[in-house]
Design a protein around this motif. Structure first.
Motif: not given
Length: 121
Positions: A31-40, A108-114
């Motif tokens: 999930l962290e990797e997905l979050k970072n890729k989406m943010a980028d 991610d935008i809500c600041g929640i660690d899914l």
């Protein structure tokens, strides 16, 4: 997302970047990797201004609607979808991934660690 984006383009870019990592020896996706890729992805296109919790939620609901359409007239289906054609399974995978990507971005935008939230509940 912005008016010029489609879930397919988001998925294509994110998957492409993940495959690059896989080719370099990374295994699996987290999930962290997905979050970072989406943010980028959003930052590169200056879409952060559009990625409000409300907008992302509406996009997520739209994708869940598209996912629902796949099952709408099929009745109950057995696990593994043994009677489905490969094309149908591919389409299902695409819609499931769209839902996942929007969910990850929204959290991610809500600041929640899914991942943490899922394990706590």
């Amino acid at each position: 997302m912005g008016s010029s984006t489609t879930p397919e383009s988001v998925r294509t870019v994110v998957v492409s970047k993940l495959k690059e990592n896989e080719a370099e020896g990374s295994k699996g996706v987290n999930l962290e990797e997905l979050k970072n890729k989406m943010a980028d992805f959003a930052e590169e296109r200056d879409w952060d201004q559009f990625h409000t919790p409300r907008n992302l939620l509406f996009a997520l609901v739209g994708e869940v609607g598209e996912l629902s359409e796949i099952f709408q007239w099929k009745g109950e289906v057995p696990r593994g979808l043994p009677d489905w054609e490969e094309k149908e399974k591919q389409h299902l995978g695409e819609e499931l991934s769209d839902v996942l990507l929007y969910l990850v971005r929204l959290s991610d935008i809500c600041g929640i660690d899914l991942g943490k939230a899922a394990l706590e509940n």
